[in-house]
Design a protein around this motif. Structure first.
Motif, PDB file in Angstrom:
ATOM      1  N   ASN A 173      25.547  -1.410 -20.240  1.00 34.38           N
ATOM      2  CA  ASN A 173      24.170  -1.905 -20.323  1.00 34.38           C
ATOM      3  C   ASN A 173      24.137  -3.432 -20.306  1.00 34.38           C
ATOM      4  O   ASN A 173      23.265  -4.042 -19.678  1.00 34.38           O
ATOM      5  CB  ASN A 173      23.505  -1.401 -21.603  1.00 34.38           C
ATOM      6  N   PHE A 174      25.099  -4.055 -20.976  1.00 33.72           N
ATOM      7  CA  PHE A 174      25.154  -5.509 -21.068  1.00 33.72           C
ATOM      8  C   PHE A 174      25.485  -6.148 -19.722  1.00 33.72           C
ATOM      9  O   PHE A 174      25.048  -7.262 -19.426  1.00 33.72           O
ATOM     10  CB  PHE A 174      26.209  -5.907 -22.108  1.00 33.72           C
ATOM     11  N   GLN A 175      26.249  -5.439 -18.875  1.00 29.10           N
ATOM     12  CA  GLN A 175      26.660  -5.993 -17.585  1.00 29.10           C
ATOM     13  C   GLN A 175      25.554  -5.934 -16.534  1.00 29.10           C
ATOM     14  O   GLN A 175      25.696  -6.502 -15.453  1.00 29.10           O
ATOM     15  CB  GLN A 175      27.885  -5.213 -17.058  1.00 29.10           C
ATOM     16  N   TYR A 176      24.478  -5.243 -16.832  1.00 33.86           N
ATOM     17  CA  TYR A 176      23.385  -5.081 -15.869  1.00 33.86           C
ATOM     18  C   TYR A 176      23.915  -4.531 -14.535  1.00 33.86           C
ATOM     19  O   TYR A 176      23.601  -5.015 -13.457  1.00 33.86           O
ATOM     20  CB  TYR A 176      22.649  -6.401 -15.621  1.00 33.86           C
ATOM     21  N   ILE A 177      24.748  -3.502 -14.691  1.00 36.01           N
ATOM     22  CA  ILE A 177      25.387  -2.919 -13.508  1.00 36.01           C
ATOM     23  C   ILE A 177      24.410  -2.001 -12.788  1.00 36.01           C
ATOM     24  O   ILE A 177      23.624  -1.280 -13.406  1.00 36.01           O
ATOM     25  CB  ILE A 177      26.642  -2.119 -13.943  1.00 36.01           C
ATOM     26  N   ASN A 178      24.474  -2.033 -11.450  1.00 32.65           N
ATOM     27  CA  ASN A 178      23.758  -1.055 -10.650  1.00 32.65           C
ATOM     28  C   ASN A 178      24.774  -0.013 -10.199  1.00 32.65           C
ATOM     29  O   ASN A 178      25.390  -0.136  -9.144  1.00 32.65           O
ATOM     30  CB  ASN A 178      23.114  -1.722  -9.428  1.00 32.65           C
ATOM     31  N   PRO A 179      25.042   0.991 -11.054  1.00 37.27           N
ATOM     32  CA  PRO A 179      26.187   1.864 -10.807  1.00 37.27           C
ATOM     33  C   PRO A 179      26.013   2.747  -9.582  1.00 37.27           C
ATOM     34  O   PRO A 179      24.907   3.153  -9.229  1.00 37.27           O
ATOM     35  CB  PRO A 179      26.248   2.709 -12.087  1.00 37.27           C
ATOM     36  N   GLN A 180      27.159   3.033  -8.959  1.00 33.88           N
ATOM     37  CA  GLN A 180      27.178   3.943  -7.820  1.00 33.88           C
ATOM     38  C   GLN A 180      27.353   5.390  -8.287  1.00 33.88           C
ATOM     39  O   GLN A 180      27.363   6.305  -7.470  1.00 33.88           O
ATOM     40  CB  GLN A 180      28.332   3.562  -6.888  1.00 33.88           C
ATOM     41  N   LYS A 181      27.526   5.593  -9.584  1.00 32.22           N
ATOM     42  CA  LYS A 181      27.658   6.922 -10.162  1.00 32.22           C
ATOM     43  C   LYS A 181      26.597   7.110 -11.234  1.00 32.22           C
ATOM     44  O   LYS A 181      26.003   6.141 -11.712  1.00 32.22           O
ATOM     45  CB  LYS A 181      29.037   7.102 -10.803  1.00 32.22           C
ATOM     46  N   HIS A 182      26.378   8.375 -11.613  1.00 29.08           N
ATOM     47  CA  HIS A 182      25.508   8.641 -12.752  1.00 29.08           C
ATOM     48  C   HIS A 182      26.067   7.921 -13.973  1.00 29.08           C
ATOM     49  O   HIS A 182      27.274   7.867 -14.184  1.00 29.08           O
ATOM     50  CB  HIS A 182      25.433  10.152 -13.009  1.00 29.08           C
ATOM     51  N   ILE A 183      25.195   7.370 -14.811  1.00 24.99           N
ATOM     52  CA  ILE A 183      25.613   6.501 -15.899  1.00 24.99           C
ATOM     53  C   ILE A 183      26.561   7.202 -16.871  1.00 24.99           C
ATOM     54  O   ILE A 183      27.522   6.606 -17.370  1.00 24.99           O
ATOM     55  CB  ILE A 183      24.374   5.949 -16.652  1.00 24.99           C
ATOM     56  N   ASN A 184      26.347   8.504 -17.145  1.00 27.60           N
ATOM     57  CA  ASN A 184      27.227   9.225 -18.070  1.00 27.60           C
ATOM     58  C   ASN A 184      28.611   9.437 -17.479  1.00 27.60           C
ATOM     59  O   ASN A 184      29.626   9.368 -18.181  1.00 27.60           O
ATOM     60  CB  ASN A 184      26.616  10.571 -18.460  1.00 27.60           C
ATOM     61  N   ILE A 185      28.664   9.691 -16.155  1.00 31.03           N
ATOM     62  CA  ILE A 185      29.958   9.844 -15.492  1.00 31.03           C
ATOM     63  C   ILE A 185      30.699   8.516 -15.500  1.00 31.03           C
ATOM     64  O   ILE A 185      31.907   8.449 -15.758  1.00 31.03           O
ATOM     65  CB  ILE A 185      29.772  10.364 -14.049  1.00 31.03           C
ATOM     66  N   LEU A 186      29.973   7.430 -15.233  1.00 37.97           N
ATOM     67  CA  LEU A 186      30.573   6.105 -15.255  1.00 37.97           C
ATOM     68  C   LEU A 186      31.120   5.776 -16.638  1.00 37.97           C
ATOM     69  O   LEU A 186      32.235   5.260 -16.779  1.00 37.97           O
ATOM     70  CB  LEU A 186      29.527   5.064 -14.837  1.00 37.97           C
ATOM     71  N   LYS A 187      30.338   6.092 -17.662  1.00 38.61           N
ATOM     72  CA  LYS A 187      30.774   5.841 -19.040  1.00 38.61           C
ATOM     73  C   LYS A 187      32.073   6.593 -19.340  1.00 38.61           C
ATOM     74  O   LYS A 187      33.023   6.027 -19.891  1.00 38.61           O
ATOM     75  CB  LYS A 187      29.674   6.275 -20.009  1.00 38.61           C
ATOM     76  N   ASP A 188      32.133   7.869 -18.970  1.00 41.03           N
ATOM     77  CA  ASP A 188      33.336   8.667 -19.217  1.00 41.03           C
ATOM     78  C   ASP A 188      34.529   8.127 -18.439  1.00 41.03           C
ATOM     79  O   ASP A 188      35.655   8.072 -18.961  1.00 41.03           O
ATOM     80  CB  ASP A 188      33.096  10.129 -18.833  1.00 41.03           C
ATOM     81  N   ASP A 189      34.313   7.704 -17.197  1.00 42.62           N
ATOM     82  CA  ASP A 189      35.408   7.180 -16.371  1.00 42.62           C
ATOM     83  C   ASP A 189      36.004   5.917 -16.982  1.00 42.62           C
ATOM     84  O   ASP A 189      37.230   5.761 -17.063  1.00 42.62           O
ATOM     85  CB  ASP A 189      34.908   6.890 -14.950  1.00 42.62           C
ATOM     86  N   ILE A 190      35.126   4.998 -17.421  1.00 43.80           N
ATOM     87  CA  ILE A 190      35.618   3.744 -17.994  1.00 43.80           C
ATOM     88  C   ILE A 190      36.288   3.996 -19.345  1.00 43.80           C
ATOM     89  O   ILE A 190      37.342   3.412 -19.644  1.00 43.80           O
ATOM     90  CB  ILE A 190      34.469   2.729 -18.125  1.00 43.80           C
ATOM     91  N   ALA A 191      35.713   4.874 -20.171  1.00 42.45           N
ATOM     92  CA  ALA A 191      36.322   5.191 -21.465  1.00 42.45           C
ATOM     93  C   ALA A 191      37.707   5.800 -21.259  1.00 42.45           C
ATOM     94  O   ALA A 191      38.653   5.486 -21.998  1.00 42.45           O
ATOM     95  CB  ALA A 191      35.420   6.148 -22.248  1.00 42.45           C
ATOM     96  N   ASN A 192      37.855   6.653 -20.264  1.00 42.36           N
ATOM     97  CA  ASN A 192      39.161   7.243 -19.971  1.00 42.36           C
ATOM     98  C   ASN A 192      40.148   6.204 -19.451  1.00 42.36           C
ATOM     99  O   ASN A 192      41.343   6.244 -19.779  1.00 42.36           O
ATOM    100  CB  ASN A 192      39.018   8.389 -18.971  1.00 42.36           C
ATOM    101  N   LEU A 193      39.663   5.254 -18.645  1.00 42.44           N
ATOM    102  CA  LEU A 193      40.528   4.168 -18.170  1.00 42.44           C
ATOM    103  C   LEU A 193      41.099   3.378 -19.347  1.00 42.44           C
ATOM    104  O   LEU A 193      42.289   3.055 -19.387  1.00 42.44           O
ATOM    105  CB  LEU A 193      39.750   3.213 -17.249  1.00 42.44           C
TER     106      LEU A 193
END
Length: 510
Positions: A114-134
């Motif tokens: 949210n702080f990065q003001y990202i325009n994600p190419q994925k659904h926000i929940n999928i993006l969150k899970d991907d980054i947390a797993n990284l």
């Protein structure tokens, strides 16, 4: 020579000092700016538990970790629409991690996105899970060894590469000492969680503190067998906390009986929402068990069982809807002079109060911490407090149904005999709201109180009593921020005498 010895000891002394600043993030950051040497000592401490940093500020620290992702992972971030710099850092921050809370990890990643003001190419929940797993995988691969882990069964998807990394880096869980597992009411990702817990049971044998929070019996036997295997695997489990959110759980599927392996190490047990079951009989043989906490469970049967065992307790804490004190008496008699900390919290008036007070007076003279709620103010209570010559922390949540004059006399009598060892008092009345009892308490109290909690609306009478007590004793440092229209006025009135602070800052737990 003295200066040389001092300078030779300086690095070790500084490290000890900095370790004691573990939760003082701003102080540690200031120390890191003093010199290169101080920085090298401060930064590893500062980054042990970064996910507990102030929630009011954006978690910009997460970006520091990305420098150590491999090129494919950095490419993936860009594919997600995350375009950031990957600066080269002086420290490999991931190696310093000691405390990992998977729920906090997920939450901080969400806030970072949210702080990065990202325009994600994925659904926000999928993006969150991907980054947390990284990040989770980075921590495992970095070579760190955790000391504390909190797992919450939630919507956070643990990906297969995490399990592969854990298989390649068995040391990641090998030095865990404090583990908490919280199972919520939904059945999200239960298979992945069980797999993670099995790896935990295999690689973690040095856990000292284990907390298992189970919402209700919806997961099937697998997860309970896994919990039991974690308990059995430990070599020196000292503190065990079992919480069932579904009231009066009576089937434990081997979790409690697994404590039989810990009979030479277990020192403290806390159970919440648990009915009596034969599995608890293993506690009778726990040679070092000395702290017992029962919250909204079957305290009568459990206490009866433990009275017949080998345990010798110095701490008893009970929270229940309505305490029947007759079930506590034998336990208190057996504990006798060993008992030092006692908390009896009843939502309604305690039953059999007089035998309780008489038993405590006769058998338990060494209590230093006493919390009782809800108790009638009485002569027996005054006699008990007069007998407790070592009392340091006293919480009394009381009621009385006599005349106001009779209550006033009892308050005066109790205030006069409060011991000289007393430094903390929490005084709360349930059925009288008059400030007169609080100011009278302070007027007649001769104990050198340092912390005071009272449940009154602030007025001139109580302010005068507080100032009078401070002038007379010179010991009071903190009082709770008793309600007043303008807090600034309260602080101004007490300036130079005592500091008004929040209840959480003052309150002392058992």
């Amino acid at each position: 020579m003295a200066s040389k010895i001092f300078m030779g000891d300086m690095p070790e002394l500084m490290e000890n000092i900095l370790n004691n600043l573990n939760n003082e993030f701003y102080s540690l950051y200031s120390c890191a700016l003093v010199s290169r040497h101080w920085c090298s000592m401060s930064i590893p401490i500062l980054w042990r538990d970064p996910f507990s940093f102030d929630d009011r500020k954006p978690p910009s620290f997460i970006s520091r970790y990305f420098s150590y992702l491999d090129e494919d992972e950095k490419f993936d971030l860009k594919e997600y629409g995350i375009i950031i710099d990957f600066p080269i850092t002086v420290f490999h921050y991931a190696r310093f991690l000691k405390v990992l809370d998977l729920f906090r990890l997920e939450d901080k990643v969400q806030k970072w996105i949210n702080f990065q003001y990202i325009n994600p190419q994925k659904h926000i929940n999928i993006l969150k899970d991907d980054i947390a797993n990284l990040l989770f995988k980075l921590f495992i691969k970095s070579g760190t060894t955790l000391s504390k882990l909190n797992i919450r069964i939630s919507e956070f998807i643990i990906k297969p590469e995490i399990f592969y990394s854990l298989g390649q880096n068995e040391l990641f869980f090998s030095r865990l000492q404090d583990v908490s597992v919280e199972a919520i009411s939904d059945e999200y990702n239960i298979d992945e969680t069980i797999m993670l817990l099995r790896i935990l049971a295999k690689n973690s044998i040095k856990i000292h503190t284990l907390k298992l929070n189970v919402f209700e019996d919806i997961y099937g036997p697998q997860i309970y067998h896994t919990f039991a295997s974690i308990v059995r695997a430990q070599e020196q489990l000292k503190r065990f906390n079992l919480i069932y959110e579904a009231e009066f759980q009576a089937k434990f599927n081997g979790i409690v009986s697994a404590l039989g392996n810990q009979r030479k190490s277990l020192q403290e047990i806390k159970i919440h929402g648990c009915a009596y079951d034969a599995e608890f009989e293993v506690l009778m043989n726990c040679e070092k068990l000395e702290v017992l906490r029962i919250f909204y469970g079957d305290e009568q049967e459990l206490l009866k069982l433990l009275v017949a065992g080998f345990c010798k307790f110095n701490t008893l804490e009970i929270m229940t809807t309505q305490l029947n004190a007759s079930g506590v008496l034998q336990f208190l008699e057996k504990s006798s002079s060993l008992l030092q900390r006692l908390k009896l919290h009843s939502d309604e008036d305690i039953l059999f109060q007089v035998p309780l007070l008489e038993t405590l007076t006769t058998f338990c003279p060494n209590i230093t911490y006493l919390y009782i709620s809800r108790l009638t103010l009485s002569k027996q209570l005054v006699k008990l407090i007069e007998n407790l010559k070592k009392l340091q922390f006293f919480t009394l949540k009381w009621s009385n149904y006599d005349s106001e004059n009779a209550v006033k006399e009892l308050v005066i009598e109790l205030a006069k005999i409060l011991p000289s060892t007393l430094q903390y008092l929490y005084w709360e009345c349930f059925n009288f709201q008059s400030n007169s009892f609080n100011d009278i308490l302070l007027d007649y109290c001769d104990a050198p109180l340092k912390k005071l909690l009272i449940n009154v609306d602030c007025d001139e009478k109580i302010i005068k009593a507080l100032i009078g007590f401070c002038i007379r004793k010179g010991s009071l440092k903190y009082v709770n921020d008793i309600s007043r229209t303008d807090y600034d006025y309260l602080e101004e009135d007490l300036e130079g005498y005592a500091k008004p602070v929040s209840r959480d800052f003052i309150e002392v737990n058992c």
